[in-house]
Design a protein around this motif. Structure first.
Motif, PDB file in Angstrom:
ATOM      1  N   HIS A 143       0.691  -1.073   0.016  1.00 47.62           N
ATOM      2  CA  HIS A 143       0.003  -0.074   0.078  1.00 47.62           C
ATOM      3  C   HIS A 143       0.948   1.186   0.085  1.00 47.62           C
ATOM      4  O   HIS A 143       0.660   2.293  -0.787  1.00 47.62           O
ATOM      5  N   TRP A 144       1.593   1.063   0.700  1.00 47.50           N
ATOM      6  CA  TRP A 144       2.906   2.470   0.798  1.00 47.50           C
ATOM      7  C   TRP A 144       3.289   2.799  -0.659  1.00 47.50           C
ATOM      8  O   TRP A 144       3.324   3.839  -1.024  1.00 47.50           O
ATOM      9  N   LEU A 145       3.826   1.457  -1.430  1.00 52.17           N
ATOM     10  CA  LEU A 145       4.455   1.646  -2.662  1.00 52.17           C
ATOM     11  C   LEU A 145       3.511   2.306  -3.781  1.00 52.17           C
ATOM     12  O   LEU A 145       3.592   3.268  -4.472  1.00 52.17           O
ATOM     13  N   LEU A 146       2.298   1.524  -3.506  1.00 54.43           N
ATOM     14  CA  LEU A 146       1.268   1.659  -4.852  1.00 54.43           C
ATOM     15  C   LEU A 146       0.320   2.941  -4.597  1.00 54.43           C
ATOM     16  O   LEU A 146      -0.110   3.262  -5.610  1.00 54.43           O
ATOM     17  N   THR A 147       0.079   3.166  -3.439  1.00 49.00           N
ATOM     18  CA  THR A 147      -1.011   4.115  -3.027  1.00 49.00           C
ATOM     19  C   THR A 147      -0.296   5.319  -2.283  1.00 49.00           C
ATOM     20  O   THR A 147      -0.393   6.674  -2.940  1.00 49.00           O
ATOM     21  N   ASP A 148       0.191   5.082  -1.350  1.00 45.60           N
ATOM     22  CA  ASP A 148       0.846   6.428  -0.416  1.00 45.60           C
ATOM     23  C   ASP A 148       1.619   7.074  -1.448  1.00 45.60           C
ATOM     24  O   ASP A 148       1.655   8.406  -1.592  1.00 45.60           O
ATOM     25  N   VAL A 149       2.940   6.369  -1.807  1.00 46.17           N
ATOM     26  CA  VAL A 149       3.805   7.188  -2.770  1.00 46.17           C
ATOM     27  C   VAL A 149       3.388   7.312  -4.096  1.00 46.17           C
ATOM     28  O   VAL A 149       3.268   8.538  -4.618  1.00 46.17           O
ATOM     29  N   LEU A 150       2.960   6.442  -4.828  1.00 37.68           N
ATOM     30  CA  LEU A 150       2.827   6.443  -6.156  1.00 37.68           C
ATOM     31  C   LEU A 150       1.603   7.642  -6.429  1.00 37.68           C
ATOM     32  O   LEU A 150       1.512   8.596  -7.209  1.00 37.68           O
ATOM     33  N   ARG A 151       0.404   6.983  -5.848  1.00 41.17           N
ATOM     34  CA  ARG A 151      -0.776   7.861  -6.396  1.00 41.17           C
ATOM     35  C   ARG A 151      -1.041   9.262  -5.222  1.00 41.17           C
ATOM     36  O   ARG A 151      -1.343  10.418  -5.967  1.00 41.17           O
ATOM     37  N   GLU A 152      -0.774   9.162  -4.073  1.00 37.65           N
ATOM     38  CA  GLU A 152      -0.936  10.460  -3.227  1.00 37.65           C
ATOM     39  C   GLU A 152       0.270  11.243  -3.259  1.00 37.65           C
ATOM     40  O   GLU A 152      -0.042  12.656  -3.126  1.00 37.65           O
ATOM     41  N   GLU A 153       1.484  11.067  -3.314  1.00 36.57           N
ATOM     42  CA  GLU A 153       2.563  11.877  -3.287  1.00 36.57           C
ATOM     43  C   GLU A 153       3.069  12.289  -4.802  1.00 36.57           C
ATOM     44  O   GLU A 153       3.137  13.443  -4.984  1.00 36.57           O
ATOM     45  N   TRP A 154       2.998  11.177  -5.686  1.00 34.28           N
ATOM     46  CA  TRP A 154       3.420  11.794  -7.173  1.00 34.28           C
ATOM     47  C   TRP A 154       2.300  11.978  -8.030  1.00 34.28           C
ATOM     48  O   TRP A 154       2.163  12.521  -9.155  1.00 34.28           O
ATOM     49  N   GLY A 155       1.193  11.721  -7.655  1.00 33.75           N
ATOM     50  CA  GLY A 155      -0.010  12.189  -8.500  1.00 33.75           C
ATOM     51  C   GLY A 155      -0.461  11.399  -9.558  1.00 33.75           C
ATOM     52  O   GLY A 155      -1.208  11.820 -10.463  1.00 33.75           O
ATOM     53  N   PHE A 156      -0.072   9.826  -9.544  1.00 33.45           N
ATOM     54  CA  PHE A 156      -0.024   9.022 -10.672  1.00 33.45           C
ATOM     55  C   PHE A 156      -1.594   8.737 -10.758  1.00 33.45           C
ATOM     56  O   PHE A 156      -2.310   8.353  -9.791  1.00 33.45           O
ATOM     57  N   ASP A 157      -2.377   8.881 -11.715  1.00 32.12           N
ATOM     58  CA  ASP A 157      -3.702   8.798 -12.140  1.00 32.12           C
ATOM     59  C   ASP A 157      -4.103   7.599 -13.137  1.00 32.12           C
ATOM     60  O   ASP A 157      -5.246   7.359 -13.531  1.00 32.12           O
ATOM     61  N   GLY A 158      -3.221   6.780 -13.509  1.00 37.24           N
ATOM     62  CA  GLY A 158      -3.407   5.784 -14.356  1.00 37.24           C
ATOM     63  C   GLY A 158      -3.871   4.171 -13.628  1.00 37.24           C
ATOM     64  O   GLY A 158      -4.085   4.358 -12.625  1.00 37.24           O
ATOM     65  N   LEU A 159      -3.463   3.060 -14.305  1.00 35.48           N
ATOM     66  CA  LEU A 159      -3.782   1.922 -13.988  1.00 35.48           C
ATOM     67  C   LEU A 159      -2.396   1.390 -13.564  1.00 35.48           C
ATOM     68  O   LEU A 159      -1.419   1.281 -14.257  1.00 35.48           O
ATOM     69  N   VAL A 160      -2.534   0.537 -12.206  1.00 35.35           N
ATOM     70  CA  VAL A 160      -1.509  -0.347 -11.856  1.00 35.35           C
ATOM     71  C   VAL A 160      -1.809  -1.643 -12.177  1.00 35.35           C
ATOM     72  O   VAL A 160      -2.922  -2.459 -11.804  1.00 35.35           O
ATOM     73  N   VAL A 161      -0.720  -2.515 -13.012  1.00 41.71           N
ATOM     74  CA  VAL A 161      -1.077  -3.835 -13.667  1.00 41.71           C
ATOM     75  C   VAL A 161       0.002  -4.534 -12.916  1.00 41.71           C
ATOM     76  O   VAL A 161       1.132  -3.984 -12.715  1.00 41.71           O
ATOM     77  N   SER A 162      -0.118  -5.939 -12.610  1.00 43.92           N
ATOM     78  CA  SER A 162       0.900  -6.762 -12.234  1.00 43.92           C
ATOM     79  C   SER A 162       1.715  -7.152 -13.324  1.00 43.92           C
ATOM     80  O   SER A 162       1.368  -7.089 -14.331  1.00 43.92           O
ATOM     81  N   ASP A 163       2.959  -7.515 -13.156  1.00 45.23           N
ATOM     82  CA  ASP A 163       3.845  -8.308 -13.760  1.00 45.23           C
ATOM     83  C   ASP A 163       3.233  -9.482 -14.076  1.00 45.23           C
ATOM     84  O   ASP A 163       2.276  -9.905 -13.102  1.00 45.23           O
ATOM     85  N   TRP A 164       3.336 -10.318 -14.936  1.00 44.11           N
ATOM     86  CA  TRP A 164       2.754 -11.207 -15.292  1.00 44.11           C
ATOM     87  C   TRP A 164       2.815 -12.446 -14.391  1.00 44.11           C
ATOM     88  O   TRP A 164       4.217 -13.038 -14.353  1.00 44.11           O
ATOM     89  N   GLY A 165       1.901 -13.040 -13.265  1.00 38.24           N
ATOM     90  CA  GLY A 165       2.150 -13.831 -12.486  1.00 38.24           C
ATOM     91  C   GLY A 165       2.801 -13.187 -11.300  1.00 38.24           C
ATOM     92  O   GLY A 165       3.246 -13.924 -10.300  1.00 38.24           O
ATOM     93  N   ALA A 166       2.668 -11.948 -10.957  1.00 37.65           N
ATOM     94  CA  ALA A 166       3.245 -11.435  -9.933  1.00 37.65           C
ATOM     95  C   ALA A 166       2.154 -11.202  -8.707  1.00 37.65           C
ATOM     96  O   ALA A 166       2.864 -10.965  -7.532  1.00 37.65           O
TER      97      ALA A 166
END
Length: 758
Positions: free
Chosen positions: A210-233
């Protein structure tokens, strides 16, 4: 769009929502026909479009032909964001031709160790280059409407046990090195998707962090796209949804089942699932208009095949790095008798192995191209086989014979594809022993040897380069690399590639040598921010070739560094300009590199760090002023206590040159930034109290008070040697000593007083 998406979400059943956030097969998102929700296609990149026919989706080979550009190892060596963006535009055009709506790339992970099997797919050991060139590729691809997938987020710098290994590092290391490139690419280029990596970060799977995908990526950096898993991750699908992972790839039966059960059982908030569905629908609806009409043949048009092959040649000629050129043996004369030795000359190694393999639209080999330029009289001997079979002694004997009869020998050496690939790491950084033996015998027969290398990551040269007058590091140059190599050898093109990774004298000098690859599920990052040239330069280690190095057929002079400063605090800006002159007789391109050296009293910082670069074309005798503007972040480090970017006041050196160890101009600026000091707490040490403006004042007052009440106990604060010895002791521990009597309540009071005084 938002209203359309929300309206669709309101009509979806729980089961349909769970289905939408997993793939359909290997490369498609899931369609919901009753609501008119289409499916779109994702496909491997990043240096070409690996679009597979429907009946071959599960394999690596058999994709539709597409232009194979140089992988990131070569593309990065151009140091040219404009050129990389042009490659992105070409990839976008071919994605549209091959009915691909999201191209999976670029990969911008840091090359911490040269052993990483996937280094060929990454740009650099430095996050500025990785992030800047990654952003350029994203801009180019997305200018054609096609989405991208910035990967692999984050700290995917090892292939061994990649599905489970934990990259264990402190937050400063993560922020300054392993996340910095992602931050830059997200903020500068807004990729449509970002791919979560296989590995864990500090024990937590990247797909569940959650820290990596939401706290940092979306809330700090403002990313508004889609997060996809690596294949089988994906490990636990419901945990991944809660953390901020939107789309699991490829198709999974277990994923939707787990999501439905978690929502119904109350362990997963349906609002988190709705957020993931919303991001999937936005991606699909934003790109569905690009889908090809049913039944249309998928192929790159002939005009694009021609134009993009020319571009691939241009990029390859800009990517090769001339490491050595003793006595200016290069460029070669077409009048000289030339022997070509090495199987790679006629069977080129032009891309890496694994999921990024492209079926090229055409393929240049260097032997054919050399003969087109120098004539059919060029002789050839394979010297070795790519699979190690055959009579090595006989092959070397044949090579020595052709070398003896020629004036110049061009020897093509490198790593076979099996030596470096996605999925596993290299065991060493050496060339194959049969190739080193070949070079030794050829060099003994003819001293005029030029070596051309084909490899996806740094190889050791210190044990054999004395047998070569020139060394051209060709990396992996894509389908146009054969012609590009020939053009460089004969001076039709002037080499301008520069190293984006240090070539060490030996593997043992690398910062990760003692721990790489990680064992027992953990890879420690004890080298911290000292990765690549930051490590070699700080330790003053000899290297074969430093970061940023590369020769040219002309020479460049630097002069007149000018520095000025405007703004303050977060708006601080330092303006630097320098004049670069082509002092030789042929046109060339210099890569001007700007480094910052910012000493710190708080933390250990690298000797210098790359903070700007420009590719500058110059005609003979031409001069050009090159300008840079540096901001707050260019002087900052991530403060381990404040948990924010922090700039210390004081003198900072600005260095401009041709590599991290070839500084041509230098100057300094005096930074004055109003930064808060780290607050004190119960566990703050005596040394920290004495450095803290408010803490020092409060502590001195406390000492005076104690001296009046208990002179014997206060003596310890009046003995400088004793104070120094106690510097690392938390004040709370000293407060427990006999006669001190500083309990937690009293300590909290003076902590509050000290922090308030700043």
């Amino acid at each position: 769009m938002a209203n359309d998406v929300d309206a669709l979400i309101s009509q979806l059943t729980l089961e349909e929502k769970a289905a939408l956030v997993t793939g359909d097969g290997f490369w498609h998102t899931r369609a919901i026909e009753r609501l008119g929700i289409p499916s779109i296609v994702l496909s491997d990149g990043p240096h070409g479009v690996r679009r597979q026919p429907a009946n071959q989706e599960n394999g690596i080979g058999g994709s539709y032909p597409a232009t194979c550009f140089p992988p990131a190892v070569g593309l990065g060596s151009t140091w040219d964001a404009e050129l990389v963006e042009r490659v992105g535009e070409a990839l976008g055009d071919e994605s549209n031709a091959l009915d691909v709506q999201v191209l999976l790339g670029p990969g911008i992970n840091i090359k911490r160790s040269p052993l990483c099997g996937r280094n060929f797919e990454y740009f650099s050991e430095d996050p500025l280059i990785a992030g800047s060139l990654g952003a350029a590729l994203i801009r180019g691809i997305q200018s054609k409407g096609v989405g991208t997938s910035l990967k692999h987020y984050a700290a995917n710098s090892q292939e061994t046990d990649r599905f489970r290994v934990s990259a264990d590092m402190d937050e400063r290391t993560a922020r300054e090195i392993y996340l910095a490139g992602f931050e830059r690419a997200v903020k500068e280029a807004s990729p449509a998707t970002l791919m979560a990596a296989y590995n864990r970060l500090n024990g937590v799977y990247a797909t569940e962090d959650h820290w990596l995908l939401t706290d940092v990526l979306r809330e700090e950096w403002g990313f508004d796209g889609l997060v996809v898993s690596d294949w089988g991750a994906v490990n636990d699908r419901d945990a991944a949804v809660a953390a901020g992972l939107d789309l699991e790839m490829p198709e999974s039966e277990a994923g939707p089942t787990a999501i439905v059960a978690a929502v119904r059982g109350g362990s997963l908030d349906e609002a988190a699932l709705d957020a993931a569905v919303r991001n999937v629908l936005r991606l699909v609806l934003d790109h569905a208009h690009l889908k090809a009409d049913a039944g249309r043949a998928l192929a790159v048009p002939d005009d694009l095949v021609e134009a993009h092959h020319d571009l691939a040649r241009e990029v390859a000629s800009r990517a090769a790095v001339l490491l050595k050129n003793d006595g200016e043996i290069l460029p070669l004369s077409t009048e000289a008798s030339i022997a070509v030795v090495g199987e790679f000359a006629r069977n080129p190694r032009y891309q890496g192995a694994g999921s990024s393999q492209i079926v090229p639209t055409r393929l240049d080999d260097a032997l054919t191209q050399i003969r087109q330029i120098a004539g059919s009289g060029v002789t050839f001997a394979p010297g070795f086989t790519l699979d190690g079979s055959g009579d090595a002694a006989a092959l070397r004997s044949e090579a020595v014979a052709v070398a003896t009869a020629a004036q110049v020998v061009v020897v093509f050496l490198g790593l076979p594809s099996v030596a470096e690939s996605e999925g596993y790491d290299r065991e060493n950084i050496d060339l194959p022993v049969d190739q080193i033996a070949l070079l030794a015998e050829v060099a003994q027969a003819n001293p005029n040897v030029v070596v051309v290398l084909s490899n996806g990551s740094a190889v050791r040269v210190s044990d054999w380069q004395a047998g070569a007058r020139a060394v051209l590091e060709g990396w992996l140059l894509g389908q146009g690399g054969g012609r590009a190599t020939a053009d460089i050898l004969f001076g039709i093109a002037n080499p301008s590639g520069r190293l984006t990774e240090t070539i060490p004298e030996k593997l043992e000098d690398n910062s990760a040598f003692l721990v790489y690859p990680g064992r027992d599920g953990h890879l420690p990052y004890g080298d911290g921010v000292f990765v690549g040239y930051r490590w070699y330069d700080a330790r003053e280690l000899p290297v074969s070739y430093p970061f940023g190095h590369g020769l040219s057929y002309t020479t460049f002079q630097y002069s007149g560094l000018s520095l000025s400063m405007t703004g303050e605090d977060a708006d601080l800006a330092v303006h630097a300009s320098v004049t670069v002159t082509n002092t030789g007789t042929v046109a060339g391109r210099e890569i001007v590199q700007l480094y910052v050296s910012a000493p710190s009293a708080e933390v250990r910082r690298p000797l210098n760090e790359l903070r700007g670069f420009r590719a500058v074309p110059l005609e003979p005798g031409e001069s050009r002023e090159v300008s840079f503007t540096l901001g707050f972040r260019d002087f900052a480090y991530f403060h381990p206590t404040l948990k924010r970017w922090y700039v210390e006041n004081g003198s900072v050196d600005i260095l401009v040159g041709a590599s991290s160890r070839d500084i041509r101009e230098r100057g300094s600026v005096e930074l004055r930034v109003n930064e808060p000091v780290a607050p004190l707490d119960r566990q703050s040490t005596v040394a920290e109290w004495m450095k803290h403006p408010g803490g020092q004042q409060v502590l001195q007052g406390l000492i005076k008070q104690a001296a009046a009440q208990n002179p014997e106990a206060a003596m310890m604060f009046q003995d400088q040697e004793l104070i120094t010895m106690m510097g690392s002791m938390p004040l709370r521990r000293i407060g427990r000593f006999p006669g001190i009597g500083l309990d937690d309540q009293a300590l909290d009071a003076i902590v509050a007083q000290a922090n308030a005084a700043v």
